[in-house]
Structure formats: structure tokens, C-alpha cells
Design a protein around this motif. Sequence first.
Motif, mmCIF file in Angstrom:
data_model
loop_
_atom_site.group_PDB
_atom_site.id
_atom_site.type_symbol
_atom_site.label_atom_id
_atom_site.label_comp_id
_atom_site.label_asym_id
_atom_site.label_seq_id
_atom_site.Cartn_x
_atom_site.Cartn_y
_atom_site.Cartn_z
ATOM 1 N N GLY A 34 34.366 52.342 34.877
ATOM 2 C CA GLY A 34 34.396 53.594 35.626
ATOM 3 C C GLY A 34 33.913 53.463 37.052
ATOM 4 N N PHE A 35 33.749 52.238 37.544
ATOM 5 C CA PHE A 35 33.344 52.077 38.942
ATOM 6 C C PHE A 35 34.518 52.402 39.858
ATOM 7 C CE2 PHE A 35 30.545 48.794 36.898
ATOM 8 C CZ PHE A 35 29.407 49.560 36.974
ATOM 9 N N SER A 36 34.191 52.749 41.105
ATOM 10 C CA SER A 36 35.265 53.075 42.038
ATOM 11 C C SER A 36 36.154 51.847 42.252
ATOM 12 C CB SER A 36 34.693 53.561 43.368
ATOM 13 O OG SER A 36 33.845 52.583 43.904
ATOM 14 N N SER A 37 37.379 52.058 42.671
ATOM 15 C CA SER A 37 38.346 50.966 42.621
ATOM 16 C C SER A 37 38.238 49.956 43.762
ATOM 17 C CB SER A 37 39.752 51.537 42.578
ATOM 18 O OG SER A 37 39.930 52.303 43.746
ATOM 19 N N GLU A 38 37.610 50.324 44.859
ATOM 20 C CA GLU A 38 37.560 49.381 45.991
ATOM 21 C C GLU A 38 36.184 49.329 46.600
ATOM 22 O OE1 GLU A 38 40.246 50.214 49.120
ATOM 23 O OE2 GLU A 38 41.975 49.465 47.998
ATOM 24 N N PHE A 39 35.806 48.136 47.082
ATOM 25 C CA PHE A 39 34.566 48.055 47.844
ATOM 26 C C PHE A 39 34.817 48.725 49.194
ATOM 27 C CE2 PHE A 39 33.999 44.320 45.070
ATOM 28 C CZ PHE A 39 32.737 44.628 44.570
ATOM 29 N N ILE A 40 33.866 49.521 49.665
ATOM 30 C CA ILE A 40 34.117 50.148 50.964
ATOM 31 C C ILE A 40 33.929 49.121 52.083
ATOM 32 C CG2 ILE A 40 33.574 52.517 50.277
ATOM 33 C CD1 ILE A 40 30.878 52.183 51.596
ATOM 34 N N GLU A 41 33.198 48.075 51.783
ATOM 35 C CA GLU A 41 33.035 47.006 52.782
ATOM 36 C C GLU A 41 32.913 45.691 52.021
ATOM 37 O OE1 GLU A 41 30.087 47.355 56.245
ATOM 38 O OE2 GLU A 41 29.169 45.877 54.906
ATOM 39 N N SER A 42 33.700 44.726 52.427
ATOM 40 C CA SER A 42 33.702 43.441 51.741
ATOM 41 C C SER A 42 33.699 42.350 52.821
ATOM 42 C CB SER A 42 34.966 43.394 50.883
ATOM 43 O OG SER A 42 34.974 42.245 50.133
ATOM 44 N N LYS A 52 39.038 33.953 45.752
ATOM 45 C CA LYS A 52 39.773 34.992 45.011
ATOM 46 C C LYS A 52 39.301 35.025 43.551
ATOM 47 C CE LYS A 52 44.449 36.767 44.963
ATOM 48 N NZ LYS A 52 45.226 36.516 43.778
ATOM 49 N N LEU A 53 39.134 33.821 42.970
ATOM 50 C CA LEU A 53 38.661 33.750 41.585
ATOM 51 C C LEU A 53 37.304 34.435 41.424
ATOM 52 C CD1 LEU A 53 39.170 30.095 40.256
ATOM 53 C CD2 LEU A 53 40.082 32.218 39.300
ATOM 54 N N ILE A 54 36.404 34.192 42.385
ATOM 55 C CA ILE A 54 35.057 34.778 42.304
ATOM 56 C C ILE A 54 35.126 36.299 42.450
ATOM 57 C CG2 ILE A 54 32.724 34.797 43.319
ATOM 58 C CD1 ILE A 54 33.424 31.896 44.374
ATOM 59 N N VAL A 55 35.913 36.760 43.437
ATOM 60 C CA VAL A 55 36.021 38.219 43.634
ATOM 61 C C VAL A 55 36.630 38.856 42.383
ATOM 62 C CG1 VAL A 55 37.063 40.059 45.021
ATOM 63 C CG2 VAL A 55 36.177 38.021 46.150
ATOM 64 N N GLU A 56 37.638 38.203 41.814
ATOM 65 C CA GLU A 56 38.254 38.759 40.589
ATOM 66 C C GLU A 56 37.240 38.803 39.444
ATOM 67 O OE1 GLU A 56 42.881 37.420 41.473
ATOM 68 O OE2 GLU A 56 41.681 36.247 40.048
ATOM 69 N N GLY A 57 36.425 37.753 39.350
ATOM 70 C CA GLY A 57 35.384 37.719 38.306
ATOM 71 C C GLY A 57 34.412 38.884 38.487
ATOM 72 N N ILE A 58 34.035 39.146 39.730
ATOM 73 C CA ILE A 58 33.115 40.257 40.023
ATOM 74 C C ILE A 58 33.772 41.587 39.664
ATOM 75 C CG2 ILE A 58 32.036 41.529 41.949
ATOM 76 C CD1 ILE A 58 31.456 38.754 43.213
ATOM 77 N N ASN A 59 35.032 41.738 40.042
ATOM 78 C CA ASN A 59 35.741 42.991 39.731
ATOM 79 C C ASN A 59 35.829 43.210 38.220
ATOM 80 O OD1 ASN A 59 36.203 43.920 42.306
ATOM 81 N ND2 ASN A 59 38.081 42.751 42.556
ATOM 82 N N ARG A 60 36.122 42.117 37.500
ATOM 83 C CA ARG A 60 36.218 42.243 36.028
ATOM 84 C C ARG A 60 34.888 42.668 35.433
ATOM 85 N NH1 ARG A 60 39.161 37.673 36.072
ATOM 86 N NH2 ARG A 60 37.363 36.351 35.661
ATOM 87 N N ALA A 61 33.819 42.071 35.925
ATOM 88 C CA ALA A 61 32.513 42.302 35.303
ATOM 89 C C ALA A 61 31.881 43.623 35.725
ATOM 90 C CB ALA A 61 31.575 41.151 35.659
ATOM 91 N N PHE A 62 32.039 43.981 36.989
ATOM 92 C CA PHE A 62 31.234 45.089 37.491
ATOM 93 C C PHE A 62 32.034 46.265 38.009
ATOM 94 C CE2 PHE A 62 28.534 41.310 37.900
ATOM 95 C CZ PHE A 62 27.522 41.712 37.050
ATOM 96 N N ARG A 63 33.345 46.211 37.879
ATOM 97 C CA ARG A 63 34.141 47.327 38.392
ATOM 98 C C ARG A 63 35.239 47.662 37.393
ATOM 99 N NH1 ARG A 63 32.839 47.885 43.540
ATOM 100 N NH2 ARG A 63 34.696 49.053 44.068
ATOM 101 N N SER A 109 23.953 40.899 30.333
ATOM 102 C CA SER A 109 22.532 41.278 30.249
ATOM 103 C C SER A 109 22.377 42.793 30.199
ATOM 104 C CB SER A 109 21.764 40.726 31.464
ATOM 105 O OG SER A 109 22.057 41.503 32.619
ATOM 106 N N GLY A 110 23.368 43.530 30.676
ATOM 107 C CA GLY A 110 23.313 45.000 30.649
ATOM 108 C C GLY A 110 22.374 45.588 31.688
ATOM 109 N N GLU A 111 21.708 44.715 32.468
ATOM 110 C CA GLU A 111 20.691 45.218 33.403
ATOM 111 C C GLU A 111 21.288 46.006 34.566
ATOM 112 O OE1 GLU A 111 18.919 41.463 34.125
ATOM 113 O OE2 GLU A 111 17.262 41.814 32.737
ATOM 114 N N TRP A 112 22.583 45.827 34.802
ATOM 115 C CA TRP A 112 23.210 46.486 35.961
ATOM 116 C C TRP A 112 24.105 47.633 35.549
ATOM 117 C CZ3 TRP A 112 21.145 44.794 40.426
ATOM 118 C CH2 TRP A 112 20.434 43.586 40.354
ATOM 119 N N ASP A 113 24.085 47.958 34.241
ATOM 120 C CA ASP A 113 24.957 49.029 33.744
ATOM 121 C C ASP A 113 24.650 50.332 34.476
ATOM 122 O OD1 ASP A 113 25.944 47.214 32.030
ATOM 123 O OD2 ASP A 113 25.216 48.145 30.183
#
Length: 386
Positions: free
Chosen positions: A88-96, A73-84, A46-50
Motif C-alpha cells: 500500500g505504499f505510494s507508487s513513486e519516490f518523490i525524489e530518487s 536497476k536490480l537494487i531499486v527493483e528489490g527495494i520496490n518489491r520489499a518496501f513499496r 524483520s517487520g521493523e519498517w512495516d
Amino acid sequence: MSGIYVHVPFCRTACHYCDFHFSTSLSRVESYVKALLKEIELRQESGEWDGLVFDTLYFGGGTPSVLSSDDLKLIVEGINRAFRGSSGFSSEFIESTIEVNPEDVNEESLRGWRAAGFNRLSIGVQSFHDSQLSWMNRKHSGKEAFRAVELASRAGFHRISLDLIYGLPESDGDWQKTVEMALSLPIDHISCYALTIEPKTVLGARIKSGVEIEMPDERLEKDYAIICDEMRKAGFDHYEVSNWAKGVKSRAVHNSSYWSGAPYLGLGAGAHGFRSNIRYSVISNNPLYISAIEAKKLPDTEETLSNKDRCNEVLMTGLRTAKGVDFKALEKTWGYNPAKLNPKEWKSRIEAGDIVQTKAGEETAFRIPENKWLIGDSIATDFFVT
Ligand code: SF4
């Protein structure tokens, strides 16, 4: 700070007081996880979160710990692929964070949660007394809850929060003992809420029919005073009406960003999200959610918030935090200063000590003091911009 919230609407049993969106039928878990992975892709497309940098991840429910570690793990990986990563997003969530129930905590699940990338657990203890737990229809015992926290700590989780409920029927100082037991454990955070009576719950029906009685306000006030006192003695910092942390670094970053009005991406049936003055709710119905996502449609209901709405929200949530609300910043951002709009009420609230400066010298920042937080909503609504 922006965050991502994932709703997992499944529970093993229905607690008698709960009106969150969840289902005890676990037969749809597999198709729900597939739908969630698809929803992640649809929201990215959707590009709304770019352009947003997401710093925190929170799995709530329902009971996220009903999902297998592989699914998580699958869901977290999906999130990382899509939004990180690639954008150019930072490599780690500071809190998960993942919300888990004590009956799901064991050495294997703890290993799985760490492997899926979670660095903080929110454990749904509610009480350490078996009579209260069975009255609430919780699935675990007090002993299991105690052991779950010890196991989590031994498995290397240093950020552990407990959820507790006050205002339960009790005998012989149960609440005081629950707080003391919680504080004897290796935790760095507690979230504590009053038992509320929701009409569409087993408890709501029992109260309506007279089988149970609602706790009087005096009892809630007494329990709240007990936890405030014990937490202070134990060196915890009361940084929001329902939340205590062992030092600033232990404050919940994800939840704190809700209170400051930051954007957040909500995923899953029953989730809410917020961006650019638009709040959306994803449909609270698992089969309808799954079929909409399978048809590549986001089943959202959207609401556009005005500057007045935003100002009132910051006021409502911010006054009940130790940080408070900076009224100068509020006026600059949203165009309103509620203190100036209602000067008579403001003066009388200040004189009554219902609103205080956050710190000496911070002339424009105010909050409701701890001893008035239980009536904080009624104080804040007096200053709503209408
Ligand atoms: S309180 Fe938590 S575990 Fe109990 S029914 Fe509600 S969401 Fe599920």
C-alpha cells in the motif's frame, strides 16, 4: 517524510582527503550487490519498517556510479518489491537521487540511471581546476566535470546538484571561478563543504609531517562568504549551512528529512539507519558485511537515543537551517525547551544576533543567521540538554 539510503562502498581511486567507508578494490562488487539484495529481504522480513511510507531514495557512497545500470536497476527493483507496491505504499519516490562522479557520466550511463528510476543527480565536481583536482587525487578533469553536467541536462535530468569543496590551495581566485563556472551550468542545487583534515587520510598524514599546511580559518571564512554572495546574486536560496537550492522545489527532500529527525532505512556496508529512537550502523567492512548477510545476519550496531539526545540532535541540525527550530514543538515532542533551561545564555545570544527568529511573527521558531552558520555548532552546543 521517510527515506531509504543505500551505501555503495566502492571508488575508482582514493581521494586524498576522504575518510568515508569505501574500497578501491572492485573485485567484490558482484558479491556486494547480491548481499545488498539479500539485506533488503532481511530488513523487510524483520517487520521493523512495516507501516512506514518511504518518499525518497538516495544512493550515496563511495561512488554509486561505479555500479552498472543493470545492478542499480536490480537494487531499486528489490527495494520496490520489499518496501513499496503491495503493502500500500505510494507508487513513486518523490525524489530518487544517485551520487555520480563526472568520469562515469556519458549518454549510455545517463540512460541507464533514468531507466533505473533516478530523477536527480548529485555530481561530485569539487572543483573545476585541474591543479586542485589532481592535488585531491580526483579522477576527472575540470573540463570533464563541466561536460558531465551539460550531458546530464541534455539527457533530461532537470534536478542536478553539484558537490563543491572550498578551502583548497589556490592561486588567482580559483574558488571564485569555480563558483562562477558552477553557476553557468544548468543546475538547481549546490552542496558545498569545507575541506576538513581527517587524520587517517593521505592529506592528514601530509599535514602531520609538515608537507602540507592546514588552511587558516580566515581563508575558509573568505571562501564561504564568496559562495554565499554569489549564490544569493544568482537567486539561489541558502536553506541549510552547506546547501543552496534554486527555489523551494529544488531543495533536497531526502537530506531535509534527516535534519527534521524523520526515520530512514539505511542499507549496505557503512550505512546508518534510524527508527523509533534507535539508530543503527551497518558494519563498515565489505567482506564482513557480505559474509554476515550470506549467513542471514544483519551486521548492525544499535544505539538507543533518549529524549535528551533527540532534542539535542534537532537543535544541532535545525538551527543551521533556514526553517529553524520551533522551540514550542520541541518542548511538546521531547519535553525540553533549551531556551528556558539556559535563559542567561539565551538572552546574550539573542542580543548578540547569534540566534534570530525565523520570521517576524513566528515567536517560537529560531535559527542561527547565515553570517554565523560557520560557528553554528558552538552556538547550538551551548543549549544542549545535559
Ligand atoms: S570523495 Fe567520494 S570518490 Fe573520493 S574517495 Fe571519497 S567517496 Fe570516493
